[in-house]
Write a protein that holds these residues in place. Structure first.
Motif, PDB file in Angstrom:
ATOM      1  N   TRP A 285       0.812  -1.217   0.000  1.00  0.00           N
ATOM      2  CA  TRP A 285       0.000   0.000   0.000  1.00  0.00           C
ATOM      3  C   TRP A 285       0.847   1.269   0.000  1.00  0.00           C
ATOM      4  CZ3 TRP A 285      -3.852  -1.501   4.455  1.00  0.00           C
ATOM      5  CH2 TRP A 285      -4.651  -2.554   4.020  1.00  0.00           C
ATOM      6  N   PHE A 286       2.120   1.115   0.329  1.00  0.00           N
ATOM      7  CA  PHE A 286       2.991   2.276   0.427  1.00  0.00           C
ATOM      8  C   PHE A 286       4.057   2.215  -0.654  1.00  0.00           C
ATOM      9  CE2 PHE A 286       1.560   1.147   4.710  1.00  0.00           C
ATOM     10  CZ  PHE A 286       0.864   2.301   5.037  1.00  0.00           C
ATOM     11  N   ALA A 287       4.476   3.380  -1.112  1.00  0.00           N
ATOM     12  CA  ALA A 287       5.561   3.437  -2.093  1.00  0.00           C
ATOM     13  C   ALA A 287       6.865   3.094  -1.383  1.00  0.00           C
ATOM     14  CB  ALA A 287       5.639   4.829  -2.705  1.00  0.00           C
ATOM     15  N   THR A 288       7.536   2.098  -1.891  1.00  0.00           N
ATOM     16  CA  THR A 288       8.817   1.703  -1.290  1.00  0.00           C
ATOM     17  C   THR A 288       9.935   2.060  -2.263  1.00  0.00           C
ATOM     18  OG1 THR A 288       8.495  -0.506  -2.158  1.00  0.00           O
ATOM     19  CG2 THR A 288       7.862  -0.146   0.139  1.00  0.00           C
ATOM     20  N   ALA A 289      10.240   3.341  -2.328  1.00  0.00           N
ATOM     21  CA  ALA A 289      11.247   3.831  -3.268  1.00  0.00           C
ATOM     22  C   ALA A 289      12.661   3.521  -2.784  1.00  0.00           C
ATOM     23  CB  ALA A 289      11.082   5.327  -3.475  1.00  0.00           C
ATOM     24  N   THR A 290      12.832   3.337  -1.487  1.00  0.00           N
ATOM     25  CA  THR A 290      14.171   3.068  -0.969  1.00  0.00           C
ATOM     26  C   THR A 290      14.409   1.565  -0.912  1.00  0.00           C
ATOM     27  OG1 THR A 290      13.377   3.079   1.308  1.00  0.00           O
ATOM     28  CG2 THR A 290      14.177   5.160   0.426  1.00  0.00           C
ATOM     29  N   TYR A 291      15.663   1.188  -1.073  1.00  0.00           N
ATOM     30  CA  TYR A 291      16.039  -0.220  -1.022  1.00  0.00           C
ATOM     31  C   TYR A 291      16.211  -0.637   0.429  1.00  0.00           C
ATOM     32  CZ  TYR A 291      18.941  -4.382  -1.197  1.00  0.00           C
ATOM     33  OH  TYR A 291      19.441  -5.636  -1.010  1.00  0.00           O
ATOM     34  N   ASN A 292      15.561  -1.716   0.798  1.00  0.00           N
ATOM     35  CA  ASN A 292      15.725  -2.272   2.122  1.00  0.00           C
ATOM     36  C   ASN A 292      16.013  -3.761   1.967  1.00  0.00           C
ATOM     37  OD1 ASN A 292      15.158  -3.581   4.649  1.00  0.00           O
ATOM     38  ND2 ASN A 292      14.160  -1.704   5.304  1.00  0.00           N
TER      39      ASN A 292
END
Length: 191
Positions: free
Chosen positions: A127-134
């Motif tokens: 549901w959330f934008a995950t633009a960062t790499y985790n």
């Protein structure tokens, strides 16, 4: 200050430490099974903390295809050792068969919870934008995607909404309800 006073905190520490190590071993096994990124920092951490005990066991138990037999055996050995310590400190004695069934129940419970909560987290993250790499999220997707892909093949997206997490969640809960009660009843009979 007697052993009774220290009993509960000691039991808690033993259970927690052994559970964390069993979880690490189980994760290592599953990540290897799904061929997750070995160079991921989380994978490297799991390898470093599990390798010292796995190395000697691998000499005796080789892998069968992609299945790491040594990891599975070590998961059971560590869980049985944890059970033995916990029950001994409580003044209980389980026979080896009952202890093995207890260990299997604990491992299955951990495995079901890993996938049930993992799928829930993946669904919430979608549901959330995950633009960062985790690296942890990447591995989580690597573990959950094979299960979700199976359900995506059964249930297509409806109006752009992916229902596979809900179907997987329900199926895993039902499977857990079908598998664990007979093992719990067997444990009562055995011990």
């Amino acid at each position: 200050m007697g052993i009774e006073y220290l009993g509960q905190p000691l039991l808690f520490l033993i259970d927690t430490l052994f559970s964390l190590y069993v979880f690490a071993l189980l994760l290592r096994f599953l990540l290897q099974l799904v061929e997750a990124d070995f160079y991921n920092p989380v994978s490297q951490f799991l390898v470093k903390i599990t390798h010292p005990l796995l190395r000697p066991l691998r000499r005796v138990l080789p892998s069968v295809g992609r299945v790491d037999s040594a990891s599975i055996a070590l998961v059971f050995i560590v869980q049985i050792l944890a059970g033995y310590l916990i029950f001994t400190l409580q003044g209980l004695a389980l026979n080896p068969v009952a202890l093995s069934v207890w260990a299997l129940l604990q491992i299955l419970d951990m495995l079901f919870n890993l996938y049930i909560y993992g799928i829930l987290v993946v669904a919430l993250l979608s549901w959330f934008a995950t633009a960062t790499y985790n690296p942890a999220i990447k591995l989580l997707h690597g573990l959950m995607d094979p299960v979700l892909d199976f359900f995506r093949g059964l249930i297509p997206a409806i109006g752009g909404v992916d229902l596979s997490p809900m179907a997987a969640f329900v199926a895993l809960q039902v499977l857990k309800m079908l598998i664990t009660p007979p093992l719990q009843q067997l444990l009562v009979v055995l011990g």
